[in-house]
Every structure is written in C-alpha cells, then in structure tokens.
Design a protein around this motif. Structure first.
Motif, short mmCIF file in Angstrom:
data_model
loop_
_atom_site.label_atom_id
_atom_site.label_comp_id
_atom_site.label_asym_id
_atom_site.label_seq_id
_atom_site.Cartn_x
_atom_site.Cartn_y
_atom_site.Cartn_z
N GLU A 1 0.85 -1.19 0.00
CA GLU A 1 0.00 0.00 0.00
C GLU A 1 0.88 1.24 0.00
OE1 GLU A 1 -2.94 -0.54 -0.45
OE2 GLU A 1 -3.19 -2.61 0.22
N ARG A 2 0.47 2.22 -0.75
CA ARG A 2 1.23 3.46 -0.78
C ARG A 2 0.90 4.27 0.46
NH1 ARG A 2 -0.61 6.50 -5.84
NH2 ARG A 2 -2.55 5.66 -5.08
N PRO A 3 1.91 4.81 1.11
CA PRO A 3 1.57 5.72 2.20
C PRO A 3 1.01 7.02 1.65
CG PRO A 3 3.93 5.69 1.86
CD PRO A 3 3.34 4.68 0.92
N ILE A 4 0.41 7.79 2.50
CA ILE A 4 -0.10 9.10 2.09
C ILE A 4 1.09 9.91 1.57
CG2 ILE A 4 -1.12 11.23 2.95
CD1 ILE A 4 -2.43 9.46 5.17
N THR B 1 -10.15 3.67 16.56
CA THR B 1 -10.77 3.20 15.31
C THR B 1 -10.00 3.72 14.10
OG1 THR B 1 -12.88 3.25 16.45
CG2 THR B 1 -12.98 3.08 14.07
N LEU B 2 -9.60 4.98 14.19
CA LEU B 2 -8.82 5.58 13.10
C LEU B 2 -7.50 4.82 12.91
CD1 LEU B 2 -8.75 8.23 11.23
CD2 LEU B 2 -7.14 9.07 12.90
N ILE B 3 -6.88 4.48 14.02
CA ILE B 3 -5.61 3.74 13.94
C ILE B 3 -5.86 2.37 13.31
CG2 ILE B 3 -3.81 2.62 15.32
CD1 ILE B 3 -4.06 5.00 17.28
N TYR B 4 -6.95 1.72 13.74
CA TYR B 4 -7.23 0.39 13.21
C TYR B 4 -7.43 0.43 11.69
CZ TYR B 4 -9.31 -3.96 11.92
OH TYR B 4 -9.55 -5.13 11.26
N TRP B 5 -8.28 1.36 11.23
CA TRP B 5 -8.57 1.40 9.79
C TRP B 5 -7.32 1.78 9.00
CZ3 TRP B 5 -12.18 -1.59 8.65
CH2 TRP B 5 -13.40 -1.62 9.32
N ASN B 6 -6.45 2.58 9.60
CA ASN B 6 -5.20 2.92 8.91
C ASN B 6 -4.29 1.71 8.77
OD1 ASN B 6 -4.72 5.72 8.06
ND2 ASN B 6 -5.39 6.18 10.13
N LEU B 7 -4.40 0.81 9.74
CA LEU B 7 -3.57 -0.40 9.67
C LEU B 7 -4.23 -1.47 8.80
CD1 LEU B 7 -2.29 -0.90 13.32
CD2 LEU B 7 -0.96 -0.24 11.34
N ALA B 8 -5.56 -1.56 8.89
CA ALA B 8 -6.25 -2.65 8.19
C ALA B 8 -6.51 -2.33 6.72
CB ALA B 8 -7.56 -2.95 8.91
N LEU B 9 -7.04 -1.15 6.48
CA LEU B 9 -7.37 -0.77 5.10
C LEU B 9 -6.81 0.62 4.78
CD1 LEU B 9 -11.13 -1.87 5.07
CD2 LEU B 9 -9.25 -3.06 3.97
N PHE C 1 0.96 6.18 10.79
CA PHE C 1 0.60 4.75 10.71
C PHE C 1 0.67 4.23 9.28
CE2 PHE C 1 -0.54 5.17 15.05
CZ PHE C 1 -0.45 3.90 15.56
N GLN C 2 0.43 5.09 8.31
CA GLN C 2 0.56 4.62 6.93
C GLN C 2 2.02 4.60 6.49
OE1 GLN C 2 -2.20 5.58 4.00
NE2 GLN C 2 -3.94 5.74 5.40
N ARG C 3 2.78 5.55 7.01
CA ARG C 3 4.20 5.62 6.66
C ARG C 3 4.95 4.42 7.23
NH1 ARG C 3 8.39 5.25 5.50
NH2 ARG C 3 10.14 6.65 5.05
N PHE C 4 4.60 4.07 8.48
CA PHE C 4 5.29 2.95 9.13
C PHE C 4 4.40 1.70 9.20
CE2 PHE C 4 7.25 6.84 10.78
CZ PHE C 4 8.55 6.61 10.38
N PHE C 5 3.55 1.59 8.19
CA PHE C 5 2.60 0.49 8.08
C PHE C 5 3.30 -0.87 8.17
CE2 PHE C 5 0.52 -2.39 5.03
CZ PHE C 5 -0.74 -2.47 5.59
N TYR C 6 4.40 -1.02 7.42
CA TYR C 6 5.09 -2.33 7.38
C TYR C 6 5.73 -2.69 8.71
CZ TYR C 6 4.47 -1.93 2.42
OH TYR C 6 3.92 -1.79 1.20
N GLN C 7 6.13 -1.68 9.45
CA GLN C 7 6.76 -1.95 10.75
C GLN C 7 5.71 -2.27 11.81
OE1 GLN C 7 7.66 0.75 8.84
NE2 GLN C 7 9.70 0.03 8.26
N ILE C 8 4.60 -1.55 11.75
CA ILE C 8 3.62 -1.67 12.85
C ILE C 8 2.68 -2.86 12.67
CG2 ILE C 8 1.74 -0.48 14.08
CD1 ILE C 8 3.13 2.17 13.27
N ARG C 9 2.24 -3.09 11.44
CA ARG C 9 1.22 -4.13 11.22
C ARG C 9 1.67 -5.52 11.68
NH1 ARG C 9 -3.15 -4.60 6.39
NH2 ARG C 9 -4.01 -6.56 7.04
#
Lengths: 284, 168
Positions: A19-22, B41-49, B87-95
């Motif tokens: 997924e692309r980050p923002i 909830t915001l954190i969850y959706w950022n991690l899940a979708l 959370f989107q930037r560090f998605f791969y680390q956190i998920r």
C-alpha cells in the motif's frame, strides 16, 4: 486493481501487494490547512458563529448514546416482579406518611416563600429575563469544559455572552448559539474571566478559571489587599456580561509569594453540574 | 450499491458509532481516563485498510470530533492527519507487530496527544504555554494506559466487523 494501488515487480510484472503511504505533499497541504483553521479560529473565533448550528445537527448523536441506558431501564422495568411491585408500594406508603408530616409545615413554608418573593421583587429582576435550558452534554475536555444546552423556546432571545446560572450561582456564559441549542463556556475554563466582589472585604477583582476540578485564581491582586480565606465571591456586574450578586466561588487559600508581584488567591468554584439537568440563561 | 461505496459507508458507520459513544459524559475522573474510541478506530482502519482511509477521512472525522469535544476548530484534524500519516508511513513496521508492541506504541502516542491537547493556544496563562499540572499528567498516564488496554478489544472487534461485512 489499478497499478497505482500497488507496486509492480520489474522482473515478473506481478503485483507486490504494497500500500502506498499518504504522499508527503498531501500530508503537508493537510497540515497547512489544519493549522490555518486553528489560526483563523484563534484570531477571529470563527467556529463560534456556526458551532451552535452544527450542534443542532449532531444532537441525535447525544440521543443515540443514551439508547442503551434507556433500553436497560425499560427492560428492567419490564421484568419487575409482583413481589418487587409490592415492595415499591410499601415504600411509597412510607414516603406518603413522611409527606403528610412535611405538609403540616406548609403554612410556615408559604410564609417564607412570600418573604422570598418580596426579596425577589426588591431585587427588581424580571423573571421573564431568564430562560430555561436543559443540559444535553458536558464535554470530557477538563481543560476547556463546555456544556451544551437544549433550548425549546429560543425565539432569538439567546445571544452570545449571556450568563448561565444554576441554583447555586453562575456556571458560565454562552459562546455559540444554534436554533435549538447553545454552547456554554464554563466558569472553570481558563479563558473565562468574571468580575467579582468579595462578600465581607468588598474588594473588586477578576476571577479566572483553571480547568475542571482545579481551583480558579484571582488575578492581579495587590499584596496590600485584605482578602480573607473562606470568603464568598459574588459577581459584581461590572462589564455587563454577568448579572450582579450571584455566587461564583469561595476563597480557599491566599499565598504571599516572595518572588511574585501579586497575591496568589485560589478560589473554589461551584461543583460540576453532573446531576443537574436544568439551567437558567440570563437574557436580560 | 458499489462495493467501494458500501465499504466506505460501513467504515463511516463504525466512526459514527464511536463518536456517539465518545460523546457520553460521566463523572470527572472517568471522563479523563476513558479511551477515545474514535482515535483507536482511526488507527485500526489505517492499519487494516490504509487505501480506504485517506487524509480527507481524517480531516472530516477530526472536524466532527472538534465540534463534539468543543475544541479549537482544526485541532483534532491536525492530530488525526499526523496519526494517519505516521501509521501509513510505518505500516510495514507496525502491522506485523504483536498486539502488546502495538499497545505500547499506542500508549506513547496517546500520551503525546494528551500533552498536545494541554497546550494553551489562547494564551490564558501568561507564565507557561501548557495548562498541564501534576494531576493532569497522572490522569494522562492512566488515560494512555487505558488506551493501550482497550486497543486489543478494539482491534479484534473491528477485525471481526471488517471480515463479516467489508468485502474487498
């Protein structure tokens, strides 16, 4: 899935499900937008102009949150057994007996009421100047407490900066008005400043809030001022926002710090109106 | 109804539900320590979708929250945008992290958010830029701890919701 949604391997052309980050530019633009909103609101209080109307739209949320409690209450009422009903009747009978005793004091109470009525008339305050508002919610933000009132007969008499009172004294002032609701800034709010007069020493001062469950403080009190601990503070009416002679708080402590130019006077406000549902708005 | 629209509506519904729960007010101490379900909830959706939750979503939810909390306009959007980005930037680390590790991250994150919220934007205190005192600090610590405790519940609850209703 389009190619933009994922990375594609250069070797096999298969999708790597990443997924692309923002994007940083979007992020920066959003931050600038949010900061602009904050700055504009700080400078011009723009949100107060429409916050009340937005609260009208959001009022179903508050009701929605009450649904589980209402359901539990109605369910518990439904399953009440006959035995419990008998016990309730017995309790009511006991209460009835107590009420009959209390009623015997009515003559005295009526006399006192007529005295109070005289006091009320002598104060020359019109009863019509007060409008009743029902509490809808009390915000969880302790540093900037805010109460939302539901108003049935608004008729455009409610305006910003009108004082809100409980049976105990002044609770705050209106900061935003909607069609059926009004937002109240509590006296505990650090932005709240109330001109007061002390009950015995008759010293004028300004009382500032510090947040919920915190003591307020009297600002810029000279070291020579002879305020007393335990003294009640009433609104002085200066400035015309708050009506005079309403209880605001009580002096808890007075400290004379060596490194401070003024006295440090701490004040206890009225309690948080968690249980109280109705408040008076001074429209006069 | 298209799948994308349906998914967005379902995600929005989860936010609306959390916003109405968050708007409940209790006695002072509980108000101070209760977790913000909208934030979790915001954190969850950022991690899940992450592809479904963009900046726009964060701003809109933040503005809703501003109104309900009586905060400065733009304050919660600012916080939510930063959280979404992180959370989107560090998605791969956190998920792939364990729930315990995620809870620790949420502990520190919510602590920072509470400290940020105590900033005196109106300059009502001349001596300092923060309205924080010892009581606020200790309640913030408990609040952050509550967030980290509630996170697994929110995580599994929303995962169940996502798997049952949201079709990708």
């Amino acid at each position: 899935m389009s190619e933009g949604d994922h990375k594609v391997s250069k070797i096999s052309s298969e999708a790597i499900f990443a997924e692309r980050p923002i994007s940083s530019s979007k992020f920066l633009v959003s931050l600038i937008l949010c900061l602009s909103l904050i700055m504009v609101d700080l400078k011009f209080d723009t949100s107060n102009a429409f916050r009340g109307y937005l609260q009208d739209i959001f009022s179903p949320f508050y009701n929605l949150a009450e649904v589980p409690l209402v359901l539990i209450e109605s369910f518990s009422g439904f399953v009440t057994s006959k035995q419990e009903l008998r016990e309730t009747i017995k309790e009511y009978q006991e209460d009835n007996n107590k009420l009959q005793v209390i009623n015997s004091q009515l003559v005295e109470i009526t006399r006192r009421n007529s005295e109070l009525d005289l006091v009320w008339n002598s104060a020359q305050i019109k009863k019509e100047a007060y409008l009743l508002g029902q509490k809808m919610s009390l915000s969880a933000n302790s540093l900037k407490p805010r109460m939302l009132l539901s108003i049935k007969n608004n008729n455009s008499v409610i305006k910003i900066n009108q004082a809100v009172m409980s049976s105990g004294g002044i609770m705050g002032k209106i900061t935003s008005v909607g069609r059926k609701s009004a937002e109240v800034m509590m006296v505990h709010d650090p932005r709240s400043m109330i001109p007061i007069i002390s009950s015995t020493t008759r010293i004028h001062a300004v009382l500032q809030g510090k947040g919920l469950e915190r003591f307020g403080k009297l600002i810029n009190i000279k070291k020579t001022a002879k305020l007393k601990e335990g003294e009640d503070l009433y609104s002085s009416g200066l400035g015309g926002v708050f009506p005079p002679n309403f209880f605001v708080g009580k002096i808890i402590s007075i400290q004379d710090n060596v490194d401070d130019e003024f006295l440090e006077v701490r004040v206890e406000f009225l309690g948080i109106p968690e249980e109280q549902d109705f408040f008076l708005i001074f429209t006069g | 109804m298209s799948t994308s629209l349906r998914n967005n509506l379902l995600i929005s519904f989860s936010f609306l539900l959390c916003i109405s729960i968050d708007s409940l007010s209790f006695f002072f101490q509980l108000n101070e320590i209760k977790p913000s379900l909208v934030l979790l909830t915001l954190i969850y959706w950022n991690l899940a979708l992450p592809e479904k939750i963009g900046i726009g979503f964060s701003i809109v939810v933040g503005l809703f929250y501003d109104i309900l909390q009586g905060a400065l306009m733009g304050l919660y959007p600012f916080i939510f945008v930063i959280i979404s980005y992180l959370f989107q930037r560090f998605f791969y680390q956190i998920r792939p992290m364990r729930l315990l590790q995620q809870s620790i991250i949420i502990f520190f994150l919510t602590l920072v958010v509470k400290f940020f919220l105590s900033i005196d934007f109106n300059n009502s205190e001349t001596e300092s830029i923060s309205l924080m005192d010892l009581n606020y600090f200790s309640l913030s610590l408990i609040n952050a701890f509550t967030h980290s405790i509630v996170w697994p519940v929110v995580f599994f609850g929303l995962r169940f919701y996502r798997r049952k209703w949201i079709k990708i």
